[in-house]
Design a protein around this motif. Sequence first.
Motif, PDB file in Angstrom:
ATOM      1  N   THR A  58       0.825  -1.196   0.000  1.00 34.83           N
ATOM      2  CA  THR A  58       0.000   0.000   0.000  1.00 34.83           C
ATOM      3  C   THR A  58       0.866   1.256   0.000  1.00 34.83           C
ATOM      4  OG1 THR A  58      -1.752  -1.126   1.222  1.00 34.83           O
ATOM      5  CG2 THR A  58      -1.755   1.274   1.288  1.00 34.83           C
ATOM      6  N   ALA A  59       1.987   1.182   0.710  1.00 33.70           N
ATOM      7  CA  ALA A  59       2.866   2.336   0.844  1.00 33.70           C
ATOM      8  C   ALA A  59       4.281   1.859   1.115  1.00 33.70           C
ATOM      9  CB  ALA A  59       2.384   3.242   1.969  1.00 33.70           C
ATOM     10  N   LEU A  60       5.235   2.731   0.831  1.00 36.49           N
ATOM     11  CA  LEU A  60       6.638   2.456   1.135  1.00 36.49           C
ATOM     12  C   LEU A  60       7.161   3.523   2.086  1.00 36.49           C
ATOM     13  CD1 LEU A  60       8.174   1.647  -2.392  1.00 36.49           C
ATOM     14  CD2 LEU A  60       7.414   0.013  -0.651  1.00 36.49           C
ATOM     15  N   PRO A  61       7.604   3.139   3.284  1.00 39.99           N
ATOM     16  CA  PRO A  61       8.290   4.115   4.132  1.00 39.99           C
ATOM     17  C   PRO A  61       9.590   4.543   3.452  1.00 39.99           C
ATOM     18  CG  PRO A  61       7.652   2.160   5.376  1.00 39.99           C
ATOM     19  CD  PRO A  61       7.486   1.828   3.930  1.00 39.99           C
ATOM     20  N   VAL A  62       9.976   5.785   3.651  1.00 40.87           N
ATOM     21  CA  VAL A  62      11.235   6.298   3.104  1.00 40.87           C
ATOM     22  C   VAL A  62      12.191   6.502   4.270  1.00 40.87           C
ATOM     23  CG1 VAL A  62      12.322   8.074   1.691  1.00 40.87           C
ATOM     24  CG2 VAL A  62       9.928   7.457   1.286  1.00 40.87           C
TER      25      VAL A  62
ATOM     26  N   VAL B 142      -3.752   2.354  17.116  1.00 38.76           N
ATOM     27  CA  VAL B 142      -3.356   2.416  15.708  1.00 38.76           C
ATOM     28  C   VAL B 142      -4.591   2.558  14.824  1.00 38.76           C
ATOM     29  CG1 VAL B 142      -2.173   1.235  13.827  1.00 38.76           C
ATOM     30  CG2 VAL B 142      -1.279   1.046  16.151  1.00 38.76           C
ATOM     31  N   VAL B 143      -5.623   1.778  15.134  1.00 38.10           N
ATOM     32  CA  VAL B 143      -6.881   1.852  14.378  1.00 38.10           C
ATOM     33  C   VAL B 143      -7.470   3.257  14.474  1.00 38.10           C
ATOM     34  CG1 VAL B 143      -9.259   1.028  14.253  1.00 38.10           C
ATOM     35  CG2 VAL B 143      -7.403  -0.600  14.607  1.00 38.10           C
ATOM     36  N   ARG B 144      -7.455   3.806  15.666  1.00 37.29           N
ATOM     37  CA  ARG B 144      -8.013   5.151  15.877  1.00 37.29           C
ATOM     38  C   ARG B 144      -7.218   6.194  15.096  1.00 37.29           C
ATOM     39  NH1 ARG B 144      -7.306   5.228  20.856  1.00 37.29           N
ATOM     40  NH2 ARG B 144      -9.230   4.078  21.337  1.00 37.29           N
ATOM     41  N   SER B 145      -5.905   6.071  15.128  1.00 28.93           N
ATOM     42  CA  SER B 145      -5.051   7.019  14.409  1.00 28.93           C
ATOM     43  C   SER B 145      -5.285   6.954  12.905  1.00 28.93           C
ATOM     44  CB  SER B 145      -3.581   6.731  14.720  1.00 28.93           C
ATOM     45  OG  SER B 145      -2.735   7.643  14.051  1.00 28.93           O
ATOM     46  N   MET B 146      -5.443   5.734  12.387  1.00 23.62           N
ATOM     47  CA  MET B 146      -5.684   5.565  10.956  1.00 23.62           C
ATOM     48  C   MET B 146      -7.022   6.161  10.553  1.00 23.62           C
ATOM     49  SD  MET B 146      -4.142   1.719  10.390  1.00 23.62           S
ATOM     50  CE  MET B 146      -4.159   1.720   8.597  1.00 23.62           C
ATOM     51  N   ALA B 147      -8.014   6.010  11.428  1.00 23.55           N
ATOM     52  CA  ALA B 147      -9.348   6.545  11.125  1.00 23.55           C
ATOM     53  C   ALA B 147      -9.356   8.067  11.171  1.00 23.55           C
ATOM     54  CB  ALA B 147     -10.363   5.977  12.109  1.00 23.55           C
ATOM     55  N   VAL B 148      -8.737   8.643  12.197  1.00 19.64           N
ATOM     56  CA  VAL B 148      -8.734  10.098  12.373  1.00 19.64           C
ATOM     57  C   VAL B 148      -8.003  10.792  11.232  1.00 19.64           C
ATOM     58  CG1 VAL B 148      -7.862  11.979  13.805  1.00 19.64           C
ATOM     59  CG2 VAL B 148      -8.985  10.018  14.873  1.00 19.64           C
ATOM     60  N   HIS B 149      -6.860  10.221  10.840  1.00 17.67           N
ATOM     61  CA  HIS B 149      -6.024  10.853   9.812  1.00 17.67           C
ATOM     62  C   HIS B 149      -6.257  10.281   8.420  1.00 17.67           C
ATOM     63  CE1 HIS B 149      -3.730  13.006  12.897  1.00 17.67           C
ATOM     64  NE2 HIS B 149      -3.675  11.879  13.580  1.00 17.67           N
ATOM     65  N   GLU B 150      -7.226   9.363   8.294  1.00 19.15           N
ATOM     66  CA  GLU B 150      -7.568   8.752   7.012  1.00 19.15           C
ATOM     67  C   GLU B 150      -6.340   8.118   6.355  1.00 19.15           C
ATOM     68  OE1 GLU B 150      -9.517  11.700   4.653  1.00 19.15           O
ATOM     69  OE2 GLU B 150     -11.331  11.673   5.883  1.00 19.15           O
ATOM     70  N   LEU B 151      -5.645   7.301   7.135  1.00 22.74           N
ATOM     71  CA  LEU B 151      -4.427   6.637   6.667  1.00 22.74           C
ATOM     72  C   LEU B 151      -4.712   5.201   6.256  1.00 22.74           C
ATOM     73  CD1 LEU B 151      -2.010   7.820   9.501  1.00 22.74           C
ATOM     74  CD2 LEU B 151      -2.335   8.863   7.241  1.00 22.74           C
ATOM     75  N   ARG B 152      -3.948   4.705   5.298  1.00 23.05           N
ATOM     76  CA  ARG B 152      -4.062   3.305   4.903  1.00 23.05           C
ATOM     77  C   ARG B 152      -2.885   2.490   5.423  1.00 23.05           C
ATOM     78  NH1 ARG B 152      -6.173   5.985   0.325  1.00 23.05           N
ATOM     79  NH2 ARG B 152      -8.337   5.371  -0.070  1.00 23.05           N
ATOM     80  N   ALA B 153      -1.857   3.177   5.886  1.00 25.88           N
ATOM     81  CA  ALA B 153      -0.678   2.479   6.401  1.00 25.88           C
ATOM     82  C   ALA B 153       0.051   3.363   7.396  1.00 25.88           C
ATOM     83  CB  ALA B 153       0.261   2.101   5.253  1.00 25.88           C
TER      84      ALA B 153
END
Length: 270
Positions: free
Chosen positions: A185-189, A238-249
């Motif tokens: 889904t994403a690549l950390p840099v 982690v789930v809450r953070s992803m929901a609040v910031h609309e993150l996929r990873a």
Amino acid sequence: MTVRVSDVMTRNVVAVQESTPIEVARRTLLSRGFFALPVRDHRGRLVGIVTEADLLPPEPGDGRTVGDVMTTDVISVPRHLAASVASHRMVTYGFRALPVVEGYDTDLLVGIVTRRDLLGEPEWARRRGPTYRVWKWLRRPAPVSPLRGPSRRTTAQDVMTWVVAAHEDWSVERAAKELTGHGFTALPVVDDDDRVIGIVTEWHLLPDPLTGRRAHTVGGVMKRDVITARPDEPVSDVVRSMAVHELRAVPVVDGTGRLAGIVTRRDLLC
């Protein structure tokens, strides 16, 4: 030659119905490696879409159906639309997938096109020969096997997975290849000390919607303000953070900021 949506879309689309139980939809996403499922009625017409975010968090004995959580206001594209226009819509609206219908005047579902389908298509792929079919096969999403047995996954390190780390000087073509080839889904840099300094997603690698151009390196497109998680951070946080910031990873880092893994929505569905 104009590349159409029909040239790059997946034709044998896997879809669900409004009456499909949520757990069935979740298993389908995991086993197929998808991140969205079109919803169609008994006549094959598009009526909605359900995504990973709609199915989070997984709850034992969840009796809801796809119709309870799906998005009904769906933006679709006709199969004869130029692929560049579909890419523009994905970038503009932040979509990862667009259902494909027969035409502007019909909702008959005929396929689905994803960011992965549109990333860095080489010139030779347009010839539609045997090499094209191999290229499409290599770009298929990687399936995820659901975990078996009682779940004791309570922290980020319990659910995180391994991921390739990119560097600022990587070409966008290399980053796109890593994303599509591994189904990430994403690549950390990271920097030379493996400390996380950014993140790059499919969205960042698509060409600019106005000019069609894109930066040459990961450093030119990556997001530098990265939200991370600690290995011992509760999964619920982690789930809450992803929901609040609309993150996929969310990258997982140790006490020194070094990359330890990544948590994606798919990891949380297992």
